[in-house]
Design a protein around this motif. Structure first.
Motif, PDB file in Angstrom:
ATOM      1  N   PHE A  51       0.843  -1.208   0.000  1.00  0.00           N
ATOM      2  CA  PHE A  51       0.000   0.000   0.000  1.00  0.00           C
ATOM      3  C   PHE A  51       0.877   1.257   0.000  1.00  0.00           C
ATOM      4  CE2 PHE A  51      -4.531  -0.990   1.762  1.00  0.00           C
ATOM      5  CZ  PHE A  51      -4.820  -1.667   0.592  1.00  0.00           C
ATOM      6  N   ALA A  52       1.943   1.240   0.786  1.00  0.00           N
ATOM      7  CA  ALA A  52       2.803   2.416   0.896  1.00  0.00           C
ATOM      8  C   ALA A  52       3.560   2.682  -0.408  1.00  0.00           C
ATOM      9  CB  ALA A  52       3.782   2.232   2.050  1.00  0.00           C
ATOM     10  N   LYS A  53       3.940   1.604  -1.110  1.00  0.00           N
ATOM     11  CA  LYS A  53       4.793   1.759  -2.294  1.00  0.00           C
ATOM     12  C   LYS A  53       4.012   2.096  -3.554  1.00  0.00           C
ATOM     13  CE  LYS A  53       8.350   0.849   0.205  1.00  0.00           C
ATOM     14  NZ  LYS A  53       9.180   1.995   0.649  1.00  0.00           N
ATOM     15  N   GLY A  57      -0.150   4.993  -7.822  1.00  0.00           N
ATOM     16  CA  GLY A  57      -0.305   4.355  -9.134  1.00  0.00           C
ATOM     17  C   GLY A  57      -1.522   3.462  -9.239  1.00  0.00           C
ATOM     18  N   HIS A  58      -1.886   2.795  -8.142  1.00  0.00           N
ATOM     19  CA  HIS A  58      -3.038   1.886  -8.152  1.00  0.00           C
ATOM     20  C   HIS A  58      -4.337   2.549  -7.708  1.00  0.00           C
ATOM     21  CE1 HIS A  58      -0.448  -2.040  -8.044  1.00  0.00           C
ATOM     22  NE2 HIS A  58      -0.618  -1.555  -9.258  1.00  0.00           N
ATOM     23  N   GLY A  59      -4.272   3.823  -7.396  1.00  0.00           N
ATOM     24  CA  GLY A  59      -5.496   4.525  -6.989  1.00  0.00           C
ATOM     25  C   GLY A  59      -5.959   4.180  -5.588  1.00  0.00           C
ATOM     26  N   THR A  60      -5.068   3.600  -4.774  1.00  0.00           N
ATOM     27  CA  THR A  60      -5.448   3.250  -3.400  1.00  0.00           C
ATOM     28  C   THR A  60      -5.818   4.495  -2.602  1.00  0.00           C
ATOM     29  OG1 THR A  60      -3.934   1.368  -3.505  1.00  0.00           O
ATOM     30  CG2 THR A  60      -4.671   2.035  -1.319  1.00  0.00           C
ATOM     31  N   TYR A  92      -7.278  15.068   4.696  1.00  0.00           N
ATOM     32  CA  TYR A  92      -6.680  13.729   4.610  1.00  0.00           C
ATOM     33  C   TYR A  92      -5.175  13.856   4.402  1.00  0.00           C
ATOM     34  CZ  TYR A  92      -7.188  14.945  -0.323  1.00  0.00           C
ATOM     35  OH  TYR A  92      -7.138  15.606  -1.525  1.00  0.00           O
ATOM     36  N   GLU A  93      -4.468  12.827   4.859  1.00  0.00           N
ATOM     37  CA  GLU A  93      -3.004  12.800   4.739  1.00  0.00           C
ATOM     38  C   GLU A  93      -2.571  11.343   4.593  1.00  0.00           C
ATOM     39  OE1 GLU A  93       0.965  14.054   7.364  1.00  0.00           O
ATOM     40  OE2 GLU A  93      -1.048  14.272   8.203  1.00  0.00           O
ATOM     41  N   PHE A  94      -1.640  11.099   3.695  1.00  0.00           N
ATOM     42  CA  PHE A  94      -1.110   9.753   3.490  1.00  0.00           C
ATOM     43  C   PHE A  94       0.330   9.699   4.006  1.00  0.00           C
ATOM     44  CE2 PHE A  94      -4.286  10.559   0.224  1.00  0.00           C
ATOM     45  CZ  PHE A  94      -5.131   9.475   0.397  1.00  0.00           C
ATOM     46  N   VAL A  95       0.605   8.710   4.852  1.00  0.00           N
ATOM     47  CA  VAL A  95       1.930   8.585   5.457  1.00  0.00           C
ATOM     48  C   VAL A  95       2.442   7.167   5.230  1.00  0.00           C
ATOM     49  CG1 VAL A  95       3.273   8.722   7.580  1.00  0.00           C
ATOM     50  CG2 VAL A  95       1.330  10.280   7.228  1.00  0.00           C
ATOM     51  N   GLU A  96       3.563   7.036   4.555  1.00  0.00           N
ATOM     52  CA  GLU A  96       4.193   5.716   4.383  1.00  0.00           C
ATOM     53  C   GLU A  96       4.864   5.326   5.687  1.00  0.00           C
ATOM     54  OE1 GLU A  96       6.677   5.465   0.922  1.00  0.00           O
ATOM     55  OE2 GLU A  96       5.445   6.934  -0.169  1.00  0.00           O
ATOM     56  N   THR A  97       4.579   4.124   6.173  1.00  0.00           N
ATOM     57  CA  THR A  97       5.101   3.722   7.474  1.00  0.00           C
ATOM     58  C   THR A  97       5.295   2.214   7.537  1.00  0.00           C
ATOM     59  OG1 THR A  97       4.779   3.988   9.862  1.00  0.00           O
ATOM     60  CG2 THR A  97       2.865   3.386   8.563  1.00  0.00           C
ATOM     61  N   ASN A  98       5.850   1.742   8.643  1.00  0.00           N
ATOM     62  CA  ASN A  98       6.011   0.303   8.884  1.00  0.00           C
ATOM     63  C   ASN A  98       5.158  -0.065  10.092  1.00  0.00           C
ATOM     64  OD1 ASN A  98       6.777  -2.288   9.467  1.00  0.00           O
ATOM     65  ND2 ASN A  98       8.973  -1.921   9.304  1.00  0.00           N
ATOM     66  N   GLU A 101       4.699  -6.715  11.699  1.00  0.00           N
ATOM     67  CA  GLU A 101       4.435  -8.003  11.048  1.00  0.00           C
ATOM     68  C   GLU A 101       2.955  -8.127  10.716  1.00  0.00           C
ATOM     69  OE1 GLU A 101       6.784 -10.192  10.153  1.00  0.00           O
ATOM     70  OE2 GLU A 101       8.267  -8.759  10.873  1.00  0.00           O
ATOM     71  N   VAL A 102       2.540  -7.407   9.688  1.00  0.00           N
ATOM     72  CA  VAL A 102       1.144  -7.427   9.266  1.00  0.00           C
ATOM     73  C   VAL A 102       1.086  -7.695   7.764  1.00  0.00           C
ATOM     74  CG1 VAL A 102       0.369  -5.876  11.101  1.00  0.00           C
ATOM     75  CG2 VAL A 102       1.151  -4.916   8.928  1.00  0.00           C
ATOM     76  N   HIS A 103      -0.121  -7.883   7.241  1.00  0.00           N
ATOM     77  CA  HIS A 103      -0.308  -8.120   5.800  1.00  0.00           C
ATOM     78  C   HIS A 103       0.270  -6.940   5.004  1.00  0.00           C
ATOM     79  CE1 HIS A 103      -2.394  -8.684   1.946  1.00  0.00           C
ATOM     80  NE2 HIS A 103      -2.674  -9.919   2.341  1.00  0.00           N
ATOM     81  N   PRO A 104       0.879  -7.204   3.819  1.00  0.00           N
ATOM     82  CA  PRO A 104       1.490  -6.110   3.044  1.00  0.00           C
ATOM     83  C   PRO A 104       0.516  -5.030   2.598  1.00  0.00           C
ATOM     84  CG  PRO A 104       1.755  -8.241   1.924  1.00  0.00           C
ATOM     85  CD  PRO A 104       1.153  -8.523   3.255  1.00  0.00           C
ATOM     86  N   ASN A 105      -0.768  -5.359   2.491  1.00  0.00           N
ATOM     87  CA  ASN A 105      -1.754  -4.343   2.102  1.00  0.00           C
ATOM     88  C   ASN A 105      -2.530  -3.878   3.334  1.00  0.00           C
ATOM     89  OD1 ASN A 105      -1.019  -4.702  -0.572  1.00  0.00           O
ATOM     90  ND2 ASN A 105      -2.650  -6.173  -0.985  1.00  0.00           N
ATOM     91  N   THR A 106      -1.809  -3.310   4.273  1.00  0.00           N
ATOM     92  CA  THR A 106      -2.444  -2.881   5.525  1.00  0.00           C
ATOM     93  C   THR A 106      -2.443  -1.364   5.632  1.00  0.00           C
ATOM     94  OG1 THR A 106      -1.886  -4.907   6.726  1.00  0.00           O
ATOM     95  CG2 THR A 106      -2.237  -2.946   8.052  1.00  0.00           C
TER      96      THR A 106
END
Length: 223
Positions: A51-53, A57-60, A92-98, A101-106
């Protein structure tokens, strides 16, 4: 090994390039809106893994914002959701984070309501438009939204579960699946009840009125 239906593989009817990154993201947003009781002033989206990466591009990003405004995944206006949110003064604000140990699309939603109250919801898009909610305001739980769902946030006291389930029986509602989660003995707990029947919106009001130790009730329609 889990059996997958054709709809799990093909995905739902939707606007966007990816059932995982668009339809699933939209459904996560709609569940988050319900848990915030349709009252959203601002949202910070903490995006993890894929989701972060790829969210632009995917419209998420557009799918998530459309979801928190209540738009469906097949709404042609989904592609304009950011502009619509701006007009409605929803920040709204989008923040790339870690997120660990969760699903990659979290994604974790940090929602501020109009009264200043903050609600946090975390969930994942697990493929084919399917989702899994894994946390509400710091308390771990799990439900998919595939069934009509009622969630109570209550004190972990004797009799609370019995009172709520009796009310459902009085409403002639059959419980398909049920789980209980708690922080610690006597502390906050969640009860997740999934049914084959849609719940009436006033059920939540009735439960809070009749059962003293229930703090909040969330009614989630099936996705």
């Amino acid at each position: 090994m889990k059996n997958y239906s054709a709809f799990d593989i093909i995905g739902p009817k939707m606007v966007g390039p990816s059932s995982s990154h668009t339809a699933g993201a939209n459904r996560l947003g709609r569940v988050a809106r319900k848990i915030a009781n349709d009252d959203i002033k601002s949202v910070k989206f903490l995006l993890h893994g894929s989701f972060a990466k790829t969210y632009k591009g995917h419209g998420t990003d557009r799918a998530l914002v459309a979801g928190i405004m209540g738009m469906m995944e097949n709404d042609e206006e989904l592609k304009n959701s950011l502009e619509i949110a701006n007009k409605q003064r929803i920040k709204y604000e989008f923040v790339e984070t870690n997120l660990g140990e969760v699903h990659p699309n979290t994604v974790k939603f940090i929602i501020e309501k109009s009264n200043g109250e903050q609600v946090e919801i975390m969930g994942a898009s697990i493929g084919g438009g399917n989702i899994k909610i894994t946390e509400i305001s710091g308390l771990r739980l799990e439900f998919t939204g595939q069934y009509p769902t009622v969630i109570t946030r209550h004190k972990d006291y004797p009799g609370v579960i019995a009172k709520v389930t009796k009310m459902l029986a009085d409403y002639d509602i059959n419980i398909a699946f049920m789980s209980v989660y708690r922080q610690d003995k006597g502390q906050d707990a969640f009860m997740v009840i999934e049914s084959d029947h849609e719940f009436k919106d006033d059920l939540g009001i009735d439960i809070k009125r009749e059962v003293d130790d229930v703090k909040d009730v969330y009614i989630i329609e099936s996705m």
